[in-house]
Design an enzyme around this catalytic site. Structure first.
Site, PDB file in Angstrom:
ATOM      1  CG  ASP A 242      -0.257  -3.571   2.477  1.00 50.65           C
ATOM      2  OD1 ASP A 242      -0.180  -3.316   1.220  1.00 50.65           O
ATOM      3  OD2 ASP A 242      -0.783  -3.474   4.022  1.00 50.65           O
TER       4      ASP A 242
ATOM      5  CB  SER B  99       2.819   1.680   6.453  1.00 47.74           C
ATOM      6  OG  SER B  99       1.623   2.252   6.917  1.00 47.74           O
TER       7      SER B  99
ATOM      8  CG  HIS C  57      -0.325   0.535   2.373  1.00 52.96           C
ATOM      9  ND1 HIS C  57      -0.197  -0.467   3.275  1.00 52.96           N
ATOM     10  CD2 HIS C  57      -0.145   1.851   3.154  1.00 52.96           C
ATOM     11  CE1 HIS C  57       0.550   0.104   4.946  1.00 52.96           C
ATOM     12  NE2 HIS C  57       0.546   1.777   3.927  1.00 52.96           N
TER      13      HIS C  57
END
Length: 360
Positions: A127, A209, A96
């Site tokens: 992911d 992230s 992402h």
């Protein structure tokens, strides 16, 4: 509980200084002074315990060791973090974070000019993604540990670039292991479901992230990816989730060697689905849109138009709920699938699960 990449910061408890209190030495009367007594120094702080100093030193050593391996990844629309995987310029990050982009700017936590990078391959179902920088000089690969050896209560640090603040560090503990969580849909892929996720109290802010969750030996044991959000109350402090390092390194090795993921190790029914709703718009199950020829669902008699309402006795009101259940199973497992047919009749079939294709 819905998951988002937005989180709240947690606030560390303030340090408390311990003061030495004055008074009479034992064995003396008021107005007399013991020949061996030392006058107290009012207001002087007592020496701090050695244990906190040892912990502080451990933090400093871990940060000094790992931070050079953390990078900031910038696309035209987003900003995230990554970890230097090897000296060939491969950077491990979240799918992402890269989204639908194929070209990036990578900046080391230690500074310097941004470096051009390109996408090697992205694996949205898990992911994870690998990008590669053109300029490989001075890269410091991180050391990856075994997430299988983690224990609840271990102290961990989350390193990344939250909100664009490069090289930031937060701390917490491993709060739980073996969680199955699903994130939001994002550019370049659907909503990822993470099996065996590490739950941590270390704050994970937007931009964290793809960074590193590390233990006090300086080994990367997870990839910070998601934070919990309650639809009614907003972000939930101290509820972050990381992809286990064992999963991340397996996917990274496959992408680097083959240019793609060739073995997902994840179970699939062999169907393409969407969430079915009732007349009031409430989810009631998972509608089967198509069935893979020769797959487990096809062999079990599942057809387009059927609605999956339970798997192994657990309700599946949405496609996300179905993904979470399948993430806990393995290819080759048998699953009891309860269906509602288009005519309203119900049946239960046994499906031998296949492997989730690398593309989803």
């Amino acid at each position: 509980m819905q998951l988002s990449r937005k989180v709240l910061r947690t606030v560390a408890a303030p340090a408390v200084a311990v003061l030495v209190a004055g008074g009479c030495a034992p064995g003396t009367t008021p107005g007399e002074t013991s020949p061996t007594a030392t006058p107290p120094k009012t207001g002087t702080a007592a020496p701090l315990p050695t244990r906190p100093l040892e912990l502080e030193t451990a933090y400093e050593q871990v940060i000094k060791r790992v931070l050079p391996s953390i990078v900031q990844i910038t696309t035209g629309e987003a900003l995230g973090s990554g970890i230097v995987y090897d000296t060939d310029g491969h950077i491990l990050t979240n799918a992402h974070v890269v989204g639908a982009a194929t070209d990036f700017q990578v900046t080391l936590a230690t500074g310097g000019k941004p470096r051009k990078a390109r996408l090697v391959s992205s694996y949205p179902p898990g992911d994870l993604a690998i990008i590669q920088v053109e300029n490989k000089n001075g890269l410091t690969p991180a050391t990856f540990g075994r997430s299988a050896n983690l224990k609840v209560g271990q102290i961990v640090l989350a390193m990344g670039n939250p909100l664009g603040f490069s090289g930031s560090v937060t701390q917490g503990i491993v709060s739980a292991l073996g969680r199955t969580v699903t994130g939001e849909r994002h550019a370049g892929g659907g909503a990822a479901t993470i099996a065996s996720a590490i739950q941590t109290s270390a704050p994970i802010n937007p931009g964290n992230s793809g960074g590193a969750l590390v233990d006090l030996s300086g080994q990367v044991i997870g990839i910070p990816t998601l934070a919990a959000v309650d639809p009614n109350q907003g972000t939930a402090p101290g509820l972050g989730f990381a992809i286990p390092s064992d999963t991340a390194t397996d996917i990274a090795r496959q992408i680097i060697r083959y240019g793609r993921v060739v073995n997902s190790h994840r179970a699939a029914l062999g169907v393409r689905v969407g969430t079915a709703v009732d007349a009031t718009g409430n989810p009631v199950g998972v509608a089967v849109g198509s069935v893979s020829p020769g797959g487990g669902a096809a062999k079990a008699g599942i057809r387009p138009g059927d609605v999956i309402v339970k798997v192994n006795g657990t309700p599946t009101p949405t496609a996300g709920a179905l993904s979470q259940i399948l993430a806990t199973l393995k290819p080759g497992d048998k699953a009891q699938v309860e269906l509602t047919q288009p005519d309203g009749t119900r049946s239960t079939v046994t499906v031998v699960l296949s492997e989730l294709p690398a593309g989803g």
